[in-house]
Design an enzyme around this catalytic site. Sequence first.
Site, PDB file in Angstrom:
ATOM      1  N   GLU A  72     -21.265 -39.610 -17.966  1.00 59.34           N
ATOM      2  CA  GLU A  72     -21.454 -39.128 -19.333  1.00 59.34           C
ATOM      3  C   GLU A  72     -22.417 -40.036 -20.093  1.00 59.34           C
ATOM      4  OE1 GLU A  72     -18.692 -37.910 -23.162  1.00 59.34           O
ATOM      5  OE2 GLU A  72     -18.401 -39.866 -22.201  1.00 59.34           O
ATOM      6  N   TRP A  94     -16.602 -32.150 -21.381  1.00 57.97           N
ATOM      7  CA  TRP A  94     -17.160 -31.422 -22.528  1.00 57.97           C
ATOM      8  C   TRP A  94     -17.001 -29.905 -22.399  1.00 57.97           C
ATOM      9  CZ3 TRP A  94     -18.742 -33.095 -27.152  1.00 57.97           C
ATOM     10  CH2 TRP A  94     -19.022 -34.455 -27.300  1.00 57.97           C
ATOM     11  N   TYR A 136     -24.460 -36.794 -29.458  1.00 58.84           N
ATOM     12  CA  TYR A 136     -24.789 -38.186 -29.181  1.00 58.84           C
ATOM     13  C   TYR A 136     -26.196 -38.467 -28.653  1.00 58.84           C
ATOM     14  CZ  TYR A 136     -19.735 -38.714 -29.631  1.00 58.84           C
ATOM     15  OH  TYR A 136     -18.453 -38.707 -30.095  1.00 58.84           O
ATOM     16  N   CYS A 197     -17.563 -39.187 -32.621  1.00 62.13           N
ATOM     17  CA  CYS A 197     -16.390 -40.033 -32.869  1.00 62.13           C
ATOM     18  C   CYS A 197     -16.792 -41.505 -32.740  1.00 62.13           C
ATOM     19  CB  CYS A 197     -15.272 -39.686 -31.890  1.00 62.13           C
ATOM     20  SG  CYS A 197     -14.648 -38.009 -32.077  1.00 62.13           S
ATOM     21  N   ARG A 222     -14.998 -43.510 -35.793  1.00 66.54           N
ATOM     22  CA  ARG A 222     -14.404 -42.918 -37.002  1.00 66.54           C
ATOM     23  C   ARG A 222     -13.073 -42.233 -36.697  1.00 66.54           C
ATOM     24  NH1 ARG A 222     -14.257 -37.461 -37.111  1.00 66.54           N
ATOM     25  NH2 ARG A 222     -15.514 -36.487 -35.488  1.00 66.54           N
ATOM     26  N   ASP A 225      -8.743 -40.699 -30.345  1.00 64.52           N
ATOM     27  CA  ASP A 225      -7.580 -40.259 -29.575  1.00 64.52           C
ATOM     28  C   ASP A 225      -7.252 -41.397 -28.606  1.00 64.52           C
ATOM     29  OD1 ASP A 225      -5.856 -39.205 -27.695  1.00 64.52           O
ATOM     30  OD2 ASP A 225      -7.106 -37.473 -27.201  1.00 64.52           O
TER      31      ASP A 225
END
Length: 320
Positions: A72, A94, A136, A197, A222, A225
């Site tokens: 990733e 994803w 990203y 995130c 921010r 999980d």
Amino acid sequence: MKSDQEPVPETHFETQYLELMRRIWLEGDERRDRTGIGTRSVFGAMLRFDLSDGAMPLITTKRVYWKTATRELLWFLTGDTNIRPLVLQGVKIWNEWPHAKYVEQTGDEISLDDFVQRIADDEHFAAMWGDLGPVYGKQWVDWPTFQPVKGGLFRKGRGINQVAEVVESLQENPGSRRHIIEGWNVADVPRMALPPCHKTYQFHVSEGSDGKARLNGLLYQRSCDVALGLPFNLWSAALLQRMLAQQAGLEPGEFVWMGGDTHLYLNHEHLVKEQLSREPQGHPRLEILRRPATIFDYRIEDFAVHDYTPHEPIKAPVAV
């Protein structure tokens, strides 16, 4: 006088992660969230890891598929935003977001597995339905710019490669306080499948006790999980730091992780209880087998992990 006391054992690097998980589950504020599942959450958390001697924050109380996380990261560095290259490598992390969008917009109740297979088999279908928007990688290596033209209009300018600029600044101006990679582009957030995130990375060069220059890194996240996402985030951010250090000719230093809304999903109770019952084991190390010409030329074969003997994986659903 000789002491009869036993030496205090060194605290395992993973203990702080497990303590954060325990604190969230026992003391976190129960909240509604956009997924409808609900979370227990704390605000403002910090973890610190020493990356010297190849050490990595690779969680051991459940198996973390570090090659998946690495693939990733390498995909981010290409600037691609379509899931097809990941699908073709067997990376599934994803898939749920474009599948949910496809079902919502077409009414076709295709299964996730069939949707993903079609992404793999049909390049045209993937182009239509596999894109995540400017997530990203797009922001990291091709941050959009616009130039004014006549009549008060603007045309698209050359994108900014933040990652390349950080490598250059680490090499030429290591004392800078501007070694930053930012993913939160306010104008583009509405077009993203999921707003970033892990949004802000900052790097800092210091001198170690051995006189060698060391690269420290900080990630501000921010939303986190802790059960499913954080183990991947810790590995990926530390890996990026190691790659930047190698490219800039620096030794790896400390990695600092900071979380904003740091949470556990209510339907992850079985995972939390099982993981907290386990003891960390081993000290995983990363070896980077070659130094490619640029940070964009690494391949999955360039990374080897040693001394990783984790507990069994723990499955839990992803909240979309």
